[in-house]
Design an enzyme around this catalytic site. Structure first.
Site, PDB file in Angstrom:
ATOM      1  CE  LYS A  76      -3.273   1.708   2.976  1.00  0.00           C
ATOM      2  NZ  LYS A  76      -4.318   2.432   1.530  1.00  0.00           N
ATOM      3  CG  LEU A 121      -3.142   7.939  -0.994  1.00  0.00           C
ATOM      4  CD1 LEU A 121      -2.004   9.122  -1.936  1.00  0.00           C
ATOM      5  CD2 LEU A 121      -2.418   6.703  -1.992  1.00  0.00           C
ATOM      6  CG  ASN A 130       3.165   3.515  -4.313  1.00  0.00           C
ATOM      7  OD1 ASN A 130       2.033   4.128  -4.145  1.00  0.00           O
ATOM      8  ND2 ASN A 130       2.692   2.878  -4.996  1.00  0.00           N
ATOM      9  CB  CYS A 165      -3.376   8.514  -5.942  1.00  0.00           C
ATOM     10  SG  CYS A 165      -4.324   8.594  -5.113  1.00  0.00           S
ATOM     11  N   GLY A 210     -10.588  -2.698 -12.373  1.00  0.00           N
ATOM     12  CA  GLY A 210     -11.795  -3.249 -12.853  1.00  0.00           C
ATOM     13  C   GLY A 210     -11.517  -4.546 -14.555  1.00  0.00           C
ATOM     14  N   GLY A 213      -5.126  -3.258 -15.229  1.00  0.00           N
ATOM     15  CA  GLY A 213      -5.946  -2.823 -15.441  1.00  0.00           C
ATOM     16  C   GLY A 213      -6.631  -3.729 -15.821  1.00  0.00           C
ATOM     17  N   GLY A 214      -7.533  -4.300 -15.228  1.00  0.00           N
ATOM     18  CA  GLY A 214      -8.733  -5.747 -14.836  1.00  0.00           C
ATOM     19  C   GLY A 214      -7.897  -6.769 -14.955  1.00  0.00           C
ATOM     20  CB  THR A 242     -10.223  -4.254  -9.619  1.00  0.00           C
ATOM     21  OG1 THR A 242      -9.841  -3.975  -8.795  1.00  0.00           O
ATOM     22  CG2 THR A 242     -11.245  -4.736  -8.188  1.00  0.00           C
TER      23      THR A 242
END
Length: 320
Positions: free
Chosen positions: A47, A75, A101, A132, A218, A244-245, A267
Protein backbone atom coordinates in the site's frame (compact mmCIF):
# COMPACT_ATOMS: atom_id res chain seq x y z
CA UNK A 1 9.10 -29.36 -22.88
CA UNK A 2 11.11 -28.08 -19.92
CA UNK A 3 9.63 -25.38 -17.71
CA UNK A 4 9.66 -21.99 -19.47
CA UNK A 5 11.81 -19.14 -18.18
CA UNK A 6 9.40 -16.65 -16.63
CA UNK A 7 12.05 -14.23 -15.42
CA UNK A 8 11.89 -10.60 -16.54
CA UNK A 9 13.95 -7.47 -16.00
CA UNK A 10 12.59 -4.00 -15.35
CA UNK A 11 15.69 -1.96 -15.96
CA UNK A 12 17.96 -2.86 -13.03
CA UNK A 13 15.25 -4.88 -11.27
CA UNK A 14 15.09 -8.60 -11.98
CA UNK A 15 11.91 -10.54 -11.21
CA UNK A 16 11.46 -14.31 -11.07
CA UNK A 17 8.21 -13.93 -13.03
CA UNK A 18 6.02 -11.09 -14.32
CA UNK A 19 3.14 -11.44 -11.83
CA UNK A 20 3.04 -8.57 -9.34
CA UNK A 21 0.25 -7.33 -7.09
CA UNK A 22 -0.85 -3.71 -7.32
CA UNK A 23 -0.48 -1.18 -4.54
CA UNK A 24 -3.62 -0.60 -2.52
CA UNK A 25 -5.16 -3.97 -3.33
CA UNK A 26 -2.92 -6.32 -1.34
CA UNK A 27 -2.43 -4.50 1.95
CA UNK A 28 1.10 -5.02 3.22
CA UNK A 29 1.04 -8.69 2.10
CA UNK A 30 0.52 -10.01 5.66
CA UNK A 31 -3.20 -10.07 5.01
CA UNK A 32 -2.80 -12.49 2.09
CA UNK A 33 -0.13 -14.76 3.57
CA UNK A 34 -2.64 -17.45 4.65
CA UNK A 35 -4.06 -17.60 1.12
CA UNK A 36 -1.12 -17.13 -1.28
CA UNK A 37 2.42 -18.50 -1.30
CA UNK A 38 3.92 -15.04 -1.55
CA UNK A 39 7.35 -16.40 -2.48
CA UNK A 40 5.95 -17.62 -5.81
CA UNK A 41 5.01 -14.11 -6.96
CA UNK A 42 7.28 -11.95 -9.06
CA UNK A 43 6.93 -9.23 -6.46
CA UNK A 44 4.61 -7.33 -4.15
CA UNK A 45 3.79 -3.64 -4.22
CA UNK A 46 2.45 -2.77 -0.77
CA UNK A 47 0.00 0.00 0.00
CA UNK A 48 1.12 3.55 -0.77
CA UNK A 49 2.86 5.37 2.07
CA UNK A 50 3.16 9.11 2.60
CA UNK A 51 5.59 11.24 4.66
CA UNK A 52 3.15 11.50 7.59
CA UNK A 53 0.16 9.37 8.60
CA UNK A 54 -3.08 10.05 6.71
CA UNK A 55 -6.62 9.21 7.76
CA UNK A 56 -7.83 9.12 4.16
CA UNK A 57 -11.13 10.23 2.71
CA UNK A 58 -14.55 10.10 4.40
CA UNK A 59 -16.69 6.98 3.84
CA UNK A 60 -18.18 5.45 1.82
CA UNK A 61 -14.84 4.76 0.15
CA UNK A 62 -15.76 2.06 -2.36
CA UNK A 63 -18.73 1.25 -4.55
CA UNK A 64 -19.24 -1.63 -6.97
CA UNK A 65 -19.92 -0.66 -10.57
CA UNK A 66 -20.78 -2.72 -13.67
CA UNK A 67 -17.58 -4.72 -14.37
CA UNK A 68 -15.54 -2.75 -11.88
CA UNK A 69 -15.19 -0.73 -8.73
CA UNK A 70 -14.89 2.94 -7.82
CA UNK A 71 -12.69 3.77 -4.85
CA UNK A 72 -11.74 6.90 -3.01
CA UNK A 73 -9.56 5.67 -0.17
CA UNK A 74 -7.40 8.79 -0.03
CA UNK A 75 -4.07 7.08 0.78
CA UNK A 76 -5.02 6.07 4.31
CA UNK A 77 -1.72 4.93 5.90
CA UNK A 78 0.48 5.20 8.99
CA UNK A 79 3.33 7.09 7.33
CA UNK A 80 6.75 6.18 6.00
CA UNK A 81 8.45 5.87 9.40
CA UNK A 82 5.99 3.18 10.51
CA UNK A 83 6.29 1.47 7.13
CA UNK A 84 10.08 1.26 7.43
CA UNK A 85 10.08 0.03 11.02
CA UNK A 86 7.06 -2.28 10.98
CA UNK A 87 6.28 -3.46 7.45
CA UNK A 88 9.61 -3.55 5.61
CA UNK A 89 11.24 -6.12 7.92
CA UNK A 90 8.33 -8.49 7.27
CA UNK A 91 8.17 -7.81 3.54
CA UNK A 92 11.90 -8.34 3.07
CA UNK A 93 11.58 -11.90 4.34
CA UNK A 94 8.93 -13.02 1.87
CA UNK A 95 11.36 -14.35 -0.72
CA UNK A 96 10.12 -12.11 -3.51
CA UNK A 97 10.81 -8.60 -4.79
CA UNK A 98 9.47 -5.74 -2.68
CA UNK A 99 8.56 -2.56 -4.57
CA UNK A 100 7.74 0.17 -2.08
CA UNK A 101 5.11 2.65 -3.29
CA UNK A 102 5.44 6.26 -2.11
CA UNK A 103 3.47 9.46 -2.63
CA UNK A 104 4.39 13.03 -1.74
CA UNK A 105 3.25 16.57 -2.42
CA UNK A 106 6.56 17.79 -3.85
CA UNK A 107 9.61 16.35 -5.61
CA UNK A 108 11.58 16.88 -2.41
CA UNK A 109 9.06 14.83 -0.40
CA UNK A 110 9.24 11.99 -2.92
CA UNK A 111 13.03 12.10 -2.82
CA UNK A 112 13.22 12.14 0.98
CA UNK A 113 10.85 9.19 1.27
CA UNK A 114 12.74 7.14 -1.31
CA UNK A 115 16.00 7.81 0.51
CA UNK A 116 14.42 6.82 3.83
CA UNK A 117 13.06 3.56 2.41
CA UNK A 118 16.42 2.75 0.82
CA UNK A 119 18.29 3.45 4.07
CA UNK A 120 15.93 1.19 6.01
CA UNK A 121 16.80 -1.76 3.76
CA UNK A 122 14.52 -4.50 2.48
CA UNK A 123 13.06 -2.82 -0.61
CA UNK A 124 14.21 -3.83 -4.08
CA UNK A 125 12.69 -0.87 -5.92
CA UNK A 126 10.54 2.24 -5.49
CA UNK A 127 7.25 2.89 -7.28
CA UNK A 128 6.36 6.58 -7.45
CA UNK A 129 2.64 7.22 -7.10
CA UNK A 130 2.29 10.40 -9.11
CA UNK A 131 -1.18 9.40 -10.27
CA UNK A 132 -3.60 8.84 -7.39
CA UNK A 133 -6.88 10.53 -8.43
CA UNK A 134 -8.30 10.73 -4.90
CA UNK A 135 -6.00 13.23 -3.15
CA UNK A 136 -4.77 16.74 -3.77
CA UNK A 137 -1.08 17.22 -4.44
CA UNK A 138 0.90 14.33 -5.83
CA UNK A 139 -1.47 13.40 -8.66
CA UNK A 140 -0.62 16.69 -10.38
CA UNK A 141 2.94 15.54 -11.02
CA UNK A 142 1.73 12.78 -13.34
CA UNK A 143 -0.35 15.10 -15.47
CA UNK A 144 2.49 16.83 -17.28
CA UNK A 145 5.83 15.67 -18.67
CA UNK A 146 7.56 18.40 -16.65
CA UNK A 147 5.93 17.31 -13.40
CA UNK A 148 6.74 13.64 -13.88
CA UNK A 149 10.33 14.45 -14.80
CA UNK A 150 10.74 16.66 -11.74
CA UNK A 151 9.69 13.89 -9.36
CA UNK A 152 11.65 11.12 -11.07
CA UNK A 153 14.74 13.31 -11.38
CA UNK A 154 14.67 14.25 -7.70
CA UNK A 155 14.29 10.63 -6.61
CA UNK A 156 17.00 9.49 -9.00
CA UNK A 157 19.47 11.87 -7.31
CA UNK A 158 18.47 10.82 -3.80
CA UNK A 159 18.14 7.06 -4.20
CA UNK A 160 20.00 4.28 -5.99
CA UNK A 161 17.12 1.79 -6.04
CA UNK A 162 15.36 1.05 -9.35
CA UNK A 163 12.46 3.46 -9.96
CA UNK A 164 9.03 2.70 -11.41
CA UNK A 165 6.82 5.68 -12.23
CA UNK A 166 3.12 4.87 -11.90
CA UNK A 167 1.31 7.11 -14.35
CA UNK A 168 -2.24 8.32 -14.70
CA UNK A 169 -4.39 7.60 -17.77
CA UNK A 170 -6.36 10.79 -17.11
CA UNK A 171 -4.34 12.92 -19.52
CA UNK A 172 -4.48 13.53 -23.24
CA UNK A 173 -0.99 12.27 -24.05
CA UNK A 174 0.29 9.48 -21.78
CA UNK A 175 3.28 8.63 -24.03
CA UNK A 176 4.74 12.12 -23.59
CA UNK A 177 4.58 11.80 -19.80
CA UNK A 178 6.12 8.33 -20.00
CA UNK A 179 8.97 9.60 -22.18
CA UNK A 180 9.69 12.38 -19.71
CA UNK A 181 9.77 9.93 -16.80
CA UNK A 182 12.10 7.61 -18.71
CA UNK A 183 14.41 10.45 -19.73
CA UNK A 184 14.59 11.60 -16.11
CA UNK A 185 15.83 8.20 -14.96
CA UNK A 186 12.86 5.87 -14.42
CA UNK A 187 13.79 2.22 -14.88
CA UNK A 188 10.21 1.39 -15.86
CA UNK A 189 6.72 2.88 -16.01
CA UNK A 190 3.56 1.37 -14.52
CA UNK A 191 0.44 1.75 -16.66
CA UNK A 192 -2.20 2.52 -15.62
CA UNK A 193 -3.64 3.87 -12.42
CA UNK A 194 -7.42 4.25 -12.17
CA UNK A 195 -9.66 6.28 -14.44
CA UNK A 196 -11.65 9.00 -12.71
CA UNK A 197 -15.36 8.28 -12.40
CA UNK A 198 -18.52 9.14 -10.51
CA UNK A 199 -21.32 7.09 -8.96
CA UNK A 200 -24.51 8.87 -7.94
CA UNK A 201 -27.67 8.13 -6.00
CA UNK A 202 -30.38 9.85 -7.98
CA UNK A 203 -32.85 9.56 -5.11
CA UNK A 204 -30.70 11.58 -2.71
CA UNK A 205 -29.19 13.66 -5.53
CA UNK A 206 -25.73 13.05 -4.11
CA UNK A 207 -22.56 11.16 -5.04
CA UNK A 208 -22.27 7.69 -3.51
CA UNK A 209 -18.63 8.08 -2.46
CA UNK A 210 -17.90 10.28 0.51
CA UNK A 211 -15.32 12.19 -1.48
CA UNK A 212 -17.43 12.42 -4.64
CA UNK A 213 -15.12 11.51 -7.51
CA UNK A 214 -13.31 8.16 -7.36
CA UNK A 215 -10.99 5.95 -9.35
CA UNK A 216 -12.46 3.25 -11.60
CA UNK A 217 -10.67 -0.11 -11.75
CA UNK A 218 -11.48 -3.67 -12.70
CA UNK A 219 -12.42 -5.43 -15.95
CA UNK A 220 -14.21 -2.35 -17.31
CA UNK A 221 -10.90 -0.53 -17.84
CA UNK A 222 -8.89 -3.36 -19.42
CA UNK A 223 -9.38 -2.31 -23.08
CA UNK A 224 -8.40 1.25 -22.16
CA UNK A 225 -5.34 0.09 -20.24
CA UNK A 226 -4.25 -2.19 -23.09
CA UNK A 227 -4.49 0.75 -25.48
CA UNK A 228 -2.30 2.91 -23.24
CA UNK A 229 0.30 0.17 -22.81
CA UNK A 230 0.42 -0.43 -26.56
CA UNK A 231 0.81 3.28 -27.34
CA UNK A 232 3.49 3.86 -24.72
CA UNK A 233 5.40 0.78 -25.89
CA UNK A 234 5.88 2.57 -29.22
CA UNK A 235 7.20 5.68 -27.51
CA UNK A 236 9.65 4.55 -24.82
CA UNK A 237 12.49 2.10 -24.52
CA UNK A 238 12.08 1.39 -20.80
CA UNK A 239 10.05 -1.63 -19.67
CA UNK A 240 6.34 -1.29 -18.90
CA UNK A 241 4.36 -2.81 -16.06
CA UNK A 242 0.76 -3.17 -17.20
CA UNK A 243 -2.31 -3.15 -14.97
CA UNK A 244 -6.04 -2.70 -15.33
CA UNK A 245 -8.66 -5.43 -15.13
CA UNK A 246 -6.33 -8.43 -15.00
CA UNK A 247 -8.11 -11.57 -13.75
CA UNK A 248 -7.06 -14.47 -15.99
CA UNK A 249 -3.93 -15.73 -17.70
CA UNK A 250 -5.36 -14.53 -21.01
CA UNK A 251 -5.50 -11.02 -19.57
CA UNK A 252 -1.86 -11.34 -18.56
CA UNK A 253 -0.81 -12.52 -22.01
CA UNK A 254 -2.73 -9.72 -23.72
CA UNK A 255 -0.80 -7.12 -21.74
CA UNK A 256 2.49 -8.86 -22.50
CA UNK A 257 2.00 -8.97 -26.25
CA UNK A 258 0.92 -5.30 -26.17
CA UNK A 259 4.32 -4.40 -24.76
CA UNK A 260 4.25 -4.92 -20.99
CA UNK A 261 7.16 -6.82 -19.47
CA UNK A 262 5.25 -7.48 -16.23
CA UNK A 263 1.74 -6.98 -14.88
CA UNK A 264 0.08 -5.99 -11.63
CA UNK A 265 -3.05 -7.72 -10.37
CA UNK A 266 -5.30 -5.27 -8.55
CA UNK A 267 -9.07 -5.27 -8.11
CA UNK A 268 -9.26 -9.02 -8.81
CA UNK A 269 -7.62 -9.58 -5.40
CA UNK A 270 -10.80 -8.39 -3.72
CA UNK A 271 -13.01 -10.86 -5.58
CA UNK A 272 -10.54 -13.76 -5.36
CA UNK A 273 -7.65 -13.35 -2.88
CA UNK A 274 -5.85 -16.38 -4.36
CA UNK A 275 -5.79 -15.12 -7.96
CA UNK A 276 -2.21 -13.82 -8.05
CA UNK A 277 -0.65 -17.14 -7.08
CA UNK A 278 -2.81 -19.03 -9.54
CA UNK A 279 -1.79 -16.75 -12.39
CA UNK A 280 1.86 -17.76 -11.98
CA UNK A 281 0.88 -21.42 -12.40
CA UNK A 282 -1.49 -20.67 -15.26
CA UNK A 283 1.13 -18.62 -17.11
CA UNK A 284 3.61 -21.48 -16.92
CA UNK A 285 1.02 -23.89 -18.29
CA UNK A 286 -0.03 -21.55 -21.10
CA UNK A 287 3.55 -21.04 -22.24
CA UNK A 288 4.27 -24.78 -22.19
CA UNK A 289 1.12 -25.44 -24.19
CA UNK A 290 2.20 -22.94 -26.85
CA UNK A 291 5.84 -24.03 -26.86
CA UNK A 292 7.05 -20.64 -25.61
CA UNK A 293 10.41 -20.91 -23.85
CA UNK A 294 10.87 -17.41 -22.42
CA UNK A 295 9.16 -14.10 -21.82
CA UNK A 296 11.17 -12.47 -24.60
CA UNK A 297 9.11 -14.47 -27.11
CA UNK A 298 5.94 -12.74 -25.89
CA UNK A 299 6.66 -9.15 -24.89
CA UNK A 300 5.74 -6.59 -27.53
CA UNK A 301 4.83 -9.07 -30.28
CA UNK A 302 1.45 -7.64 -31.23
CA UNK A 303 1.09 -7.31 -35.01
CA UNK A 304 -1.19 -5.00 -37.04
CA UNK A 305 -4.92 -5.63 -37.59
CA UNK A 306 -5.70 -8.38 -40.09
CA UNK A 307 -7.07 -5.89 -42.61
CA UNK A 308 -3.76 -4.02 -42.71
CA UNK A 309 -1.76 -7.21 -42.99
CA UNK A 310 -3.96 -8.43 -45.80
CA UNK A 311 -3.26 -5.19 -47.64
CA UNK A 312 0.45 -5.89 -47.52
CA UNK A 313 1.53 -4.24 -44.27
CA UNK A 314 4.27 -6.37 -42.68
CA UNK A 315 3.52 -7.83 -39.26
CA UNK A 316 6.11 -5.87 -37.32
CA UNK A 317 6.01 -6.51 -33.55
CA UNK A 318 5.72 -3.61 -31.12
CA UNK A 319 8.77 -2.30 -29.31
CA UNK A 320 9.59 -4.64 -26.45
Amino acid sequence: MSAPDLSVTLGRLRLANPILVASGTFGYAREFAPLVDLSTLGGVVPKTVTPLPRIGNPPPRTVETPAGMLNSIGLDNDGVEHFCSHHLPYLSGLGTAVIANVAGKSPDEFAAMAAQVEAAGGANAIELNVSCPNVSGGVDYGRTPEGAAAVVGAVRKACELPILAKLTPNVTDVPSVARAAADAGADAVTLVNTFTGLAVNWRTRRPVLGNGIGGLSGPAIKPLALRVVYQVAQAVDVPIVGCGGIRTVDDVLEFLVCGASAVQVGTANFADPTVSGRLVTDLTAAMQEQGIASMSELVGTLGPPKTQQAAGTPATPTKG
